[in-house]
Enzyme design. Structure first.
Site, PDB file in Angstrom:
ATOM      1  N   HIS A  94       0.638  -1.133  -0.097  1.00  0.00           N
ATOM      2  CA  HIS A  94       0.136   0.442   0.032  1.00  0.00           C
ATOM      3  C   HIS A  94       0.980   1.157  -0.017  1.00  0.00           C
ATOM      4  O   HIS A  94       2.101   1.105   0.664  1.00  0.00           O
ATOM      5  CB  HIS A  94      -0.359   0.505   1.785  1.00  0.00           C
ATOM      6  CG  HIS A  94      -1.884   1.046   1.200  1.00  0.00           C
ATOM      7  ND1 HIS A  94      -1.512   2.492   1.247  1.00  0.00           N
ATOM      8  CD2 HIS A  94      -3.340   0.352   0.715  1.00  0.00           C
ATOM      9  CE1 HIS A  94      -2.612   3.009   1.146  1.00  0.00           C
ATOM     10  NE2 HIS A  94      -3.982   2.009   0.590  1.00  0.00           N
ATOM     11  N   GLY A 172      -7.921   9.184  -0.426  1.00  0.00           N
ATOM     12  CA  GLY A 172      -7.865   9.716   0.183  1.00  0.00           C
ATOM     13  C   GLY A 172      -7.734  11.581   0.005  1.00  0.00           C
ATOM     14  O   GLY A 172      -8.339  12.191   0.698  1.00  0.00           O
TER      15      GLY A 172
END
Ligand code: PEP
Length: 249
Positions: A94, A172
């Site tokens: 990630h 995000g």
């Protein structure tokens, strides 16, 4: 037929009580698609989540693991430890792990090997930064991330690999790659796999998109032929939103 998958990455959110509450809410949801559904709670709550979701349509997966089997690696968790509590899938690479914990492609290759050696499935994440895209280097960056971390594997290993294209600039941020940008990159990723391993392998590997997927944009993104699902961050923290995405196929 490659699988459609929607995986929720909870990141460092939800203590035990919050985990229990969100799992109860998820259990009240109905899945209307064939997509596989996964959630990745924080490590301290994996066992609780696993037990609460045993026998349901939701698989509990891990956000990270170490490459070593055991030993002097304070704070780390091994593949065997995850397997021993029923966790058979792990997210690796990630962008937050790459950025804040200095995880490199070389380190990730070792983690991938360790997970596969234990028979785990890997959701392998990669993606370019905004500066790369502005410079027109997104394919070069993504291509080298995949090659450096995965191309030492044999073809059979790809039965247990899921890819997750996550442009860093869309994670995000509320900014999403357009469905066309996602499709173009997924097609490039599949072609890169096909060059090395052949069309049969490339066609079978699920490629997820991640980066501000929401109920409002999931359907259009998932409608693209090379997008096989999503890795979901923020929207996975709300049961209604998460299942709206699951049911967007
Ligand atoms: C992620 O962290 O993998 C992610 C895609 O986050 P978000 O959906 O919040 O952009």
């Amino acid at each position: 037929m490659r699988k459609q998958i929607v995986a929720g990455n909870w990141k460092m959110n939800n203590d035990l009580a919050q985990t229990e509450a969100l799992i109860s809410a998820l259990k009240n949801q109905t899945k209307t698609t064939d997509a596989e559904v996964m959630i990745a709670p924080t490590a301290t709550n994996l066992w609780q989540a696993y037990n609460a979701l045993k026998g349901t349509q939701i698989e509990v997966i891990a956000q990270n693991m170490h490459f070593a089997e055991n030993g002097a690696y304070t704070g780390e968790i091994s593949a065997s430890m995850l397997k021993s509590i029923g966790v058979n899938t792990v997210i690796l690479g990630h962008s937050e792990r790459r950025e804040y914990f200095n995880e490199t492609d070389e380190l990730l290759a070792k983690k991938v090997d360790a997970a596969l050696a234990k028979g785990m499935r890997v959701i392998f994440c990669f993606g370019e930064e905004l500066a790369d895209r502005k410079a027109g280097k997104e394919e070069a960056v993504v291509g080298s991330q995949i090659k450096n971390a995965l191309f030492h594997l044999n073809a059979a290993a790809f039965q247990n690999i899921v890819l997750a294209y996550e442009p860093v600039w869309a994670i995000g941020t509320g900014e999403t790659a357009s469905p066309e940008q996602a499709q173009d990159m997924h097609a490039f990723i599949r072609a890169t796999l096909a060059d090395k391993y052949g069309n049969d392998i490339a066609d079978e590997v699920s490629i997820l998109y991640g980066g501000s997927v929401k109920p409002a944009n999931a359907e259009e993104i998932f409608s693209k032929p090379d997008v096989d699902g999503g890795l979901i961050g923020g929207a996975a923290l709300n049961a209604d939103d998460f299942f709206a995405i699951v049911n967007a196929f």
